[in-house]
Design a protein around this motif. Structure first.
Motif, PDB file in Angstrom:
ATOM      1  N   ILE A  22       0.832  -1.204   0.000  1.00 52.92           N
ATOM      2  CA  ILE A  22       0.000   0.000   0.000  1.00 52.92           C
ATOM      3  C   ILE A  22       0.866   1.253   0.000  1.00 52.92           C
ATOM      4  CG2 ILE A  22      -1.758   1.292   1.283  1.00 52.92           C
ATOM      5  CD1 ILE A  22      -2.673  -1.411  -0.108  1.00 52.92           C
ATOM      6  N   PHE A  23       1.844   1.317   0.906  1.00 52.87           N
ATOM      7  CA  PHE A  23       2.723   2.489   0.982  1.00 52.87           C
ATOM      8  C   PHE A  23       3.499   2.685  -0.318  1.00 52.87           C
ATOM      9  CE2 PHE A  23       3.234   1.890   5.877  1.00 52.87           C
ATOM     10  CZ  PHE A  23       1.973   2.416   6.079  1.00 52.87           C
ATOM     11  N   ALA A  24       3.988   1.583  -0.896  1.00 51.60           N
ATOM     12  CA  ALA A  24       4.761   1.678  -2.131  1.00 51.60           C
ATOM     13  C   ALA A  24       3.898   2.160  -3.285  1.00 51.60           C
ATOM     14  CB  ALA A  24       5.400   0.337  -2.467  1.00 51.60           C
ATOM     15  N   LYS A  25       2.702   1.623  -3.401  1.00 52.24           N
ATOM     16  CA  LYS A  25       1.815   2.026  -4.500  1.00 52.24           C
ATOM     17  C   LYS A  25       1.564   3.523  -4.449  1.00 52.24           C
ATOM     18  CE  LYS A  25      -0.961   1.369  -8.001  1.00 52.24           C
ATOM     19  NZ  LYS A  25      -0.448   1.040  -9.315  1.00 52.24           N
ATOM     20  N   ILE A  26       1.337   4.051  -3.253  1.00 47.43           N
ATOM     21  CA  ILE A  26       1.117   5.499  -3.100  1.00 47.43           C
ATOM     22  C   ILE A  26       2.410   6.263  -3.364  1.00 47.43           C
ATOM     23  CG2 ILE A  26       0.497   7.318  -1.457  1.00 47.43           C
ATOM     24  CD1 ILE A  26      -1.296   5.143  -0.067  1.00 47.43           C
ATOM     25  N   GLY A  27       3.526   5.775  -2.838  1.00 48.37           N
ATOM     26  CA  GLY A  27       4.805   6.466  -2.957  1.00 48.37           C
ATOM     27  C   GLY A  27       5.418   6.430  -4.338  1.00 48.37           C
ATOM     28  N   SER A  33      10.432   3.456 -10.560  1.00 48.79           N
ATOM     29  CA  SER A  33      10.339   2.367  -9.583  1.00 48.79           C
ATOM     30  C   SER A  33      11.715   1.873  -9.137  1.00 48.79           C
ATOM     31  CB  SER A  33       9.520   1.209 -10.156  1.00 48.79           C
ATOM     32  OG  SER A  33      10.171   0.633 -11.273  1.00 48.79           O
ATOM     33  N   ASP A  34      12.703   1.898 -10.029  1.00 54.61           N
ATOM     34  CA  ASP A  34      14.044   1.452  -9.641  1.00 54.61           C
ATOM     35  C   ASP A  34      14.671   2.417  -8.640  1.00 54.61           C
ATOM     36  OD1 ASP A  34      13.744  -0.693 -11.373  1.00 54.61           O
ATOM     37  OD2 ASP A  34      14.804   0.301 -13.008  1.00 54.61           O
ATOM     38  N   PHE A  35      14.494   3.717  -8.860  1.00 59.73           N
ATOM     39  CA  PHE A  35      15.026   4.695  -7.912  1.00 59.73           C
ATOM     40  C   PHE A  35      14.282   4.601  -6.582  1.00 59.73           C
ATOM     41  CE2 PHE A  35      15.758   8.859  -5.993  1.00 59.73           C
ATOM     42  CZ  PHE A  35      17.143   8.884  -6.048  1.00 59.73           C
ATOM     43  N   ALA A  36      13.002   4.327  -6.638  1.00 58.33           N
ATOM     44  CA  ALA A  36      12.226   4.148  -5.409  1.00 58.33           C
ATOM     45  C   ALA A  36      12.749   2.939  -4.624  1.00 58.33           C
ATOM     46  CB  ALA A  36      10.748   3.955  -5.743  1.00 58.33           C
ATOM     47  N   THR A  37      13.145   1.894  -5.327  1.00 60.30           N
ATOM     48  CA  THR A  37      13.724   0.724  -4.661  1.00 60.30           C
ATOM     49  C   THR A  37      15.030   1.100  -3.969  1.00 60.30           C
ATOM     50  OG1 THR A  37      12.697  -0.754  -6.266  1.00 60.30           O
ATOM     51  CG2 THR A  37      14.534  -1.651  -4.995  1.00 60.30           C
ATOM     52  N   ALA A  89       6.113  -3.869 -10.892  1.00 59.03           N
ATOM     53  CA  ALA A  89       4.763  -4.424 -11.020  1.00 59.03           C
ATOM     54  C   ALA A  89       3.741  -3.537 -10.310  1.00 59.03           C
ATOM     55  CB  ALA A  89       4.724  -5.842 -10.446  1.00 59.03           C
ATOM     56  N   LEU A  90       4.086  -3.042  -9.116  1.00 60.05           N
ATOM     57  CA  LEU A  90       3.167  -2.150  -8.391  1.00 60.05           C
ATOM     58  C   LEU A  90       2.935  -0.851  -9.149  1.00 60.05           C
ATOM     59  CD1 LEU A  90       4.106  -2.361  -4.616  1.00 60.05           C
ATOM     60  CD2 LEU A  90       1.920  -2.959  -5.661  1.00 60.05           C
ATOM     61  N   GLN A  91       3.990  -0.358  -9.786  1.00 59.98           N
ATOM     62  CA  GLN A  91       3.860   0.880 -10.548  1.00 59.98           C
ATOM     63  C   GLN A  91       2.925   0.692 -11.741  1.00 59.98           C
ATOM     64  OE1 GLN A  91       7.453   2.523 -12.432  1.00 59.98           O
ATOM     65  NE2 GLN A  91       6.977   4.409 -11.305  1.00 59.98           N
ATOM     66  N   LEU A  92       2.957  -0.487 -12.338  1.00 62.20           N
ATOM     67  CA  LEU A  92       2.192  -0.747 -13.546  1.00 62.20           C
ATOM     68  C   LEU A  92       0.806  -1.333 -13.294  1.00 62.20           C
ATOM     69  CD1 LEU A  92       5.067  -2.320 -15.681  1.00 62.20           C
ATOM     70  CD2 LEU A  92       4.149   0.023 -15.846  1.00 62.20           C
ATOM     71  N   ALA A  95      -2.384  -2.892  -6.833  1.00 62.00           N
ATOM     72  CA  ALA A  95      -1.803  -3.557  -5.662  1.00 62.00           C
ATOM     73  C   ALA A  95      -2.582  -4.818  -5.314  1.00 62.00           C
ATOM     74  CB  ALA A  95      -1.764  -2.600  -4.474  1.00 62.00           C
ATOM     75  N   SER A  96      -3.907  -4.782  -5.507  1.00 62.57           N
ATOM     76  CA  SER A  96      -4.745  -5.938  -5.166  1.00 62.57           C
ATOM     77  C   SER A  96      -4.527  -7.116  -6.112  1.00 62.57           C
ATOM     78  CB  SER A  96      -6.222  -5.541  -5.163  1.00 62.57           C
ATOM     79  OG  SER A  96      -6.621  -5.110  -6.454  1.00 62.57           O
ATOM     80  N   GLN A  97      -3.847  -6.890  -7.225  1.00 62.76           N
ATOM     81  CA  GLN A  97      -3.504  -7.978  -8.137  1.00 62.76           C
ATOM     82  C   GLN A  97      -2.028  -8.352  -8.034  1.00 62.76           C
ATOM     83  OE1 GLN A  97      -5.302  -5.894 -11.575  1.00 62.76           O
ATOM     84  NE2 GLN A  97      -6.280  -7.869 -12.009  1.00 62.76           N
ATOM     85  N   VAL A  98      -1.170  -7.341  -7.876  1.00 62.96           N
ATOM     86  CA  VAL A  98       0.271  -7.601  -7.797  1.00 62.96           C
ATOM     87  C   VAL A  98       0.619  -8.401  -6.547  1.00 62.96           C
ATOM     88  CG1 VAL A  98       2.533  -6.496  -7.505  1.00 62.96           C
ATOM     89  CG2 VAL A  98       0.897  -5.573  -9.166  1.00 62.96           C
ATOM     90  N   ALA A  99       0.085  -8.007  -5.403  1.00 62.14           N
ATOM     91  CA  ALA A  99       0.438  -8.673  -4.144  1.00 62.14           C
ATOM     92  C   ALA A  99       0.099 -10.168  -4.156  1.00 62.14           C
ATOM     93  CB  ALA A  99      -0.207  -7.967  -2.962  1.00 62.14           C
ATOM     94  N   PRO A 100      -1.085 -10.570  -4.629  1.00 65.06           N
ATOM     95  CA  PRO A 100      -1.355 -12.014  -4.668  1.00 65.06           C
ATOM     96  C   PRO A 100      -0.400 -12.781  -5.589  1.00 65.06           C
ATOM     97  CG  PRO A 100      -3.400 -10.797  -4.871  1.00 65.06           C
ATOM     98  CD  PRO A 100      -2.287  -9.801  -4.965  1.00 65.06           C
ATOM     99  N   VAL A 101      -0.077 -12.215  -6.737  1.00 64.27           N
ATOM    100  CA  VAL A 101       0.849 -12.906  -7.642  1.00 64.27           C
ATOM    101  C   VAL A 101       2.217 -13.045  -6.971  1.00 64.27           C
ATOM    102  CG1 VAL A 101       2.062 -12.799  -9.853  1.00 64.27           C
ATOM    103  CG2 VAL A 101      -0.374 -12.240  -9.732  1.00 64.27           C
TER     104      VAL A 101
END
Length: 143
Positions: A22-27, A33-37, A89-92, A95-101
């Protein structure tokens, strides 16, 4: 009787992993996404330094074997690759689909543990892994 302390830590891990998504999706909005990592990694590094210092858990590495180093480095590389892929994946995606995968890792861990660690899941555990797989498919590919 086996201690159930692992369960409390595993539940804490699940709760923090949920917050991570959740925090990552918002952030991630409006940034790479690579710089965020990278930022996430710096935060984790700082938090671990503080934690190890506070708890006095620093230890010398001179006793580490070559095998310790090899597999800790491989684990670190796998973690980094996982984080990069997860944030992309979260960026694209949702979250409700990425997290389960992402949780298909449960099934992959079991399969790899059979092959490399010689673990033998019970019939009940295999059934649970099948249900996890079915649940991931239902959640990830909803229409």
């Amino acid at each position: 009787m086996e201690s159930s302390a692992w369960l409390y830590w595993a539940l804490a891990s699940a709760a923090f992993a949920a917050l991570t998504a959740i925090f990552a999706k918002i952030g991630l909005q409006g940034i790479d996404s690579d710089f965020a990592t990278f930022i996430r990694t710096l935060v984790i590094l700082a938090a671990l330094i503080l934690f190890l210092t506070y708890t006095g858990k620093w230890q010398g590495v001179e006793g580490f074997s070559g095998k310790n180093w090899l597999f800790l480095v491989l684990s670190g590389l796998a973690t980094g690759a996982s984080w990069l892929a997860y944030f992309k994946a979260l960026q694209l995606g949702n979250a409700s689909q990425v997290a389960p995968v992402d949780k298909l890792s449960l099934v992959l861990v079991a399969l790899l543990a059979v092959v490399f660690l010689k673990e033998r899941p019970s019939t009940q555990e295999w059934a649970g892994l099948g249900l996890v797989t079915a649940g991931v498919l239902l959640l990830a590919f909803k229409r």
